[in-house]
Design an enzyme around this catalytic site. Sequence first.
Site, short mmCIF file in Angstrom:
data_model
loop_
_atom_site.label_atom_id
_atom_site.label_comp_id
_atom_site.label_asym_id
_atom_site.label_seq_id
_atom_site.Cartn_x
_atom_site.Cartn_y
_atom_site.Cartn_z
N SER A 56 0.84 -1.21 0.00
CA SER A 56 0.00 0.00 0.00
C SER A 56 0.87 1.25 0.00
O SER A 56 2.09 1.17 0.12
CB SER A 56 -0.93 0.00 1.23
OG SER A 56 -0.19 0.21 2.39
N ILE A 58 3.10 4.49 -0.32
CA ILE A 58 4.27 4.91 -1.09
C ILE A 58 4.94 3.71 -1.77
O ILE A 58 5.35 3.79 -2.93
CB ILE A 58 5.26 5.66 -0.16
CG1 ILE A 58 4.59 6.91 0.45
CG2 ILE A 58 6.53 6.06 -0.90
CD1 ILE A 58 5.33 7.55 1.61
N SER A 189 11.79 9.97 6.95
CA SER A 189 10.66 10.89 7.05
C SER A 189 11.23 12.26 7.34
O SER A 189 12.36 12.37 7.80
CB SER A 189 9.77 10.46 8.22
OG SER A 189 8.90 11.51 8.59
N TYR A 202 8.59 7.64 17.15
CA TYR A 202 8.76 7.59 15.69
C TYR A 202 9.86 8.56 15.25
O TYR A 202 10.71 8.22 14.42
CB TYR A 202 7.41 7.96 15.04
CG TYR A 202 7.42 7.95 13.52
CD1 TYR A 202 7.58 6.78 12.80
CD2 TYR A 202 7.24 9.13 12.81
CE1 TYR A 202 7.56 6.78 11.41
CE2 TYR A 202 7.22 9.15 11.42
CZ TYR A 202 7.38 7.96 10.73
OH TYR A 202 7.36 7.97 9.35
N LYS A 206 13.28 7.51 13.26
CA LYS A 206 13.74 8.03 11.96
C LYS A 206 15.07 8.76 12.11
O LYS A 206 15.92 8.69 11.23
CB LYS A 206 12.66 8.93 11.33
CG LYS A 206 11.38 8.17 10.94
CD LYS A 206 11.59 7.08 9.88
CE LYS A 206 10.30 6.45 9.39
NZ LYS A 206 10.45 5.35 8.44
#
Length: 326
Positions: A56, A58, A189, A202, A206
């Site tokens: 799903s 990207i 991200s 998160y 990243k």
Amino acid sequence: MCLLSIVGFCFILYYVVQLCVFYYLDSDLELYLLSKLGKPISTLQGKVVWITGASSGIGRDLAIILATHGVRLCISSRKLPELTKVKQECLTACGGKLHDDDIFVMPMDMLEIESHQKYFDKVVDHFSTVDILVNNAGRSQRAEWNTIQLKVDRELFELDVFAVINLSRIALNYFIENSVKGHIAVTSSVTGLVAFPNSATYTAAKHALHGYFETLQNELFGIDVSIFCPGPTATNFLQECFTNTPGEKFNKPVGSDDKRLTSERCAELYAIALANKTPFSWAGTRPMNFIFYIGCYYPNLRRLLIRFLGIENIDRLRNGRPLKAK
Ligand SMILES: NC(=O)c1ccc[n+]([C@@H]2O[C@H](COP(=O)([O-])OP(=O)(O)OC[C@H]3O[C@@H](n4cnc5c(N)ncnc54)[C@H](OP(=O)(O)O)[C@@H]3O)[C@@H](O)[C@H]2O)c1
């Protein structure tokens, strides 16, 4: 006008132009220029690219755009029916450039870290090589920092960091042992660049990827390492997001008035970054792109901007909602 005034005027003009450019573009300046003047995506034709998290968002759209350019693909994630659908979409989009065997569907849970080598060998058995590994599978988070349980911190790091590092290490060793001039990409991200509120684990994950893969860029010569940083993009992302509680999902579907970057455009920019082997690129819509630019190069200004907008408005921008008057 004296020389000093001209120099001063040019100095101010330089920054005004730069800020305008970053306000209107949907990527960093280098990626924008490469999209106009750099290598086209078609230079990847015939390469073998393995995309994790391809069922799903990207990953799916990246698979479709690469297939359009005749790139051979391994698409992996946990959900076989979704992957099979993506394979069909790729075969339709490629206009005859690829055959059934050129798209290898591999159901795989990234969290089965001890099986990564077995999965890697399966891809090599199928194609006889791997040219590019795109580490894309991952989940985000929405939660206030002080409520997040340690189990969530661990689970998120296991998927977004340790699984990525482990699979990349296997690929890198394969490249080195087989003298393959390979390429590793990681979907980071913009939270790997700018620490936005309400997703502390998160953001940390990243940032960890940046530390790790930037080290590889300085340690490995002859193998390309790309870090691609999407800004808020309209995918299932906010549905699948971690919260503060183990086992819970954020469950926010994409709204009809969503202002985030489309997944198709994000994937197109990602494919351009891959074709041009950019070490570091980002993508995002207005005004987020402007905030990333400020956040990256002017950290003091970034803190002021975040305070000025307020946490609720930053959240709204990240979730594709319009700003609320304070
Ligand atoms: N959308 C954004 O705003 C945004 C912004 C910045 C960065 N990103 C990054 O972009 C990447 C893709 O996210 P997306 O926005 O496209 O979200 P998405 O639509 O939810 O896609 C996530 C993909 O990861 C796969 N995945 C999740 N857990 C997995 C596991 N344990 N093992 C194997 N595959 C797993 C999912 O497939 P299955 O469920 O089939 O396993 C899915 O294909 C992530 O790394 C994310 O951090 C997204």
